[in-house]
Design a protein around this motif. Sequence first.
Motif, short mmCIF file in Angstrom:
data_model
loop_
_atom_site.label_atom_id
_atom_site.label_comp_id
_atom_site.label_asym_id
_atom_site.label_seq_id
_atom_site.Cartn_x
_atom_site.Cartn_y
_atom_site.Cartn_z
N PRO A 25 12.22 12.16 29.23
CA PRO A 25 13.47 12.83 28.86
C PRO A 25 14.60 12.50 29.84
O PRO A 25 14.40 12.50 31.06
CB PRO A 25 13.11 14.32 28.91
CG PRO A 25 11.62 14.35 28.77
CD PRO A 25 11.11 13.11 29.44
N ALA A 26 15.79 12.26 29.31
CA ALA A 26 16.93 11.92 30.17
C ALA A 26 17.30 13.08 31.09
O ALA A 26 17.72 12.86 32.23
CB ALA A 26 18.12 11.52 29.30
N ASP A 27 17.15 14.32 30.62
CA ASP A 27 17.54 15.47 31.44
C ASP A 27 16.76 15.52 32.74
O ASP A 27 17.32 15.80 33.81
CB ASP A 27 17.33 16.77 30.66
CG ASP A 27 18.33 16.94 29.53
OD1 ASP A 27 19.34 16.18 29.52
OD2 ASP A 27 18.11 17.79 28.66
N GLY A 28 15.46 15.26 32.66
CA GLY A 28 14.65 15.28 33.88
C GLY A 28 15.06 14.19 34.84
O GLY A 28 15.08 14.39 36.06
N LEU A 29 15.40 13.03 34.32
CA LEU A 29 15.83 11.93 35.17
C LEU A 29 17.17 12.26 35.83
O LEU A 29 17.36 12.00 37.03
CB LEU A 29 15.95 10.65 34.33
CG LEU A 29 16.40 9.38 35.06
CD1 LEU A 29 15.45 9.05 36.20
CD2 LEU A 29 16.47 8.22 34.08
N LEU A 30 18.08 12.86 35.08
CA LEU A 30 19.40 13.20 35.63
C LEU A 30 19.30 14.29 36.69
O LEU A 30 20.11 14.33 37.62
CB LEU A 30 20.34 13.62 34.51
CG LEU A 30 20.74 12.49 33.54
CD1 LEU A 30 21.58 13.03 32.40
CD2 LEU A 30 21.49 11.38 34.27
N GLU A 31 18.31 15.16 36.58
CA GLU A 31 18.10 16.17 37.63
C GLU A 31 17.77 15.48 38.95
O GLU A 31 18.22 15.92 40.02
CB GLU A 31 16.97 17.11 37.23
CG GLU A 31 17.34 18.10 36.13
CD GLU A 31 16.17 18.97 35.73
OE1 GLU A 31 15.11 18.88 36.40
OE2 GLU A 31 16.30 19.72 34.76
N ARG A 32 17.01 14.42 38.88
CA ARG A 32 16.67 13.67 40.10
C ARG A 32 17.90 12.94 40.63
O ARG A 32 18.14 12.88 41.83
CB ARG A 32 15.53 12.70 39.82
CG ARG A 32 14.21 13.41 39.55
CD ARG A 32 13.23 12.49 38.86
NE ARG A 32 12.94 11.28 39.63
CZ ARG A 32 12.44 10.18 39.13
NH1 ARG A 32 12.19 10.10 37.81
NH2 ARG A 32 12.20 9.13 39.89
N VAL A 33 18.69 12.35 39.73
CA VAL A 33 19.92 11.67 40.13
C VAL A 33 20.84 12.64 40.87
O VAL A 33 21.47 12.28 41.87
CB VAL A 33 20.64 11.07 38.91
CG1 VAL A 33 22.03 10.56 39.29
CG2 VAL A 33 19.81 9.94 38.31
#
Length: 283
Positions: A25-33
């Motif tokens: 999921p993109a949301d999880g990746l963006l949380e890391r970003v």
Amino acid sequence: MKPDEKQLEQAGLSQSAPGVWTRGPADGLLERVARADIFVSDLDECMFPAITQGEAARSVIRRVASGPDVSNRLPLFMNMLFHAGVILVQQRIQEITGDIQNSRLIRSFENLARGVPLSYFEDAADELRDTYFTSVPETFSLFSSRGVRCGVISIGLDIVIRRLLSHLETTKGLKFEFFDCTHVRADSKGRFAGYLPEKTYTENDAKRQLLSARCEQYGSRMCVVIGHDKDDMKMFEEARRRGGVAIGFRPVPENYPLLDAAVFGSDWRPLFGFLSGAFENME
């Protein structure tokens, strides 16, 4: 570079937005970003559309051929012309085989530039300073404006990269904490005399070592890395080994399995749009 959708899917990436493919999921990746404390990008064919030292060399060759103030013109011109031909052949072989690694060209470039005044390359670099991809400054600003350390890791030459980054700092208000690249040395007359042995990067593993050193220096807990070709493979591996985020901008298919996200477009606008999502709730 167009996306190979089948290979992207086989590598575990799925499309989450126009031009954007993510692992999970993109949301999880963006949380890391959003938790990034260091943001690193390659430069040639990544931030800028061309191999900038190659473009600078073309400008220098023209100056050597026709400039009124060029000393030792004929031997300089013949040497540059010969080694430019060697590099073009090497590039063509890479295009045919698909084995794209700019690091393999760096030694030929050293021979091409030998004896040329460094000021010629600096002037040529200034001609390229506004050729960066659209949205490169805005993307870096997403991080630098929040105190994230930003830098460039490239096998390119400091005499070109320094000028390009300095222009972005002056005109766009960016701050580059570091740029790790191949450094050149000058002779007593200010002419290109070769590379500094301790800062010459011709191996694929060099970028991994440079990224690791910067993460250790700054105590990074979350690095975000942008790259694209085979020279960036080890850097992607190191970013993920550290729990960071590896993003390919128009990446070669060989890099797909190493990426958390792959972004395709004519410039950095899809990348900027994607990464902006990490900070929307922080405004």
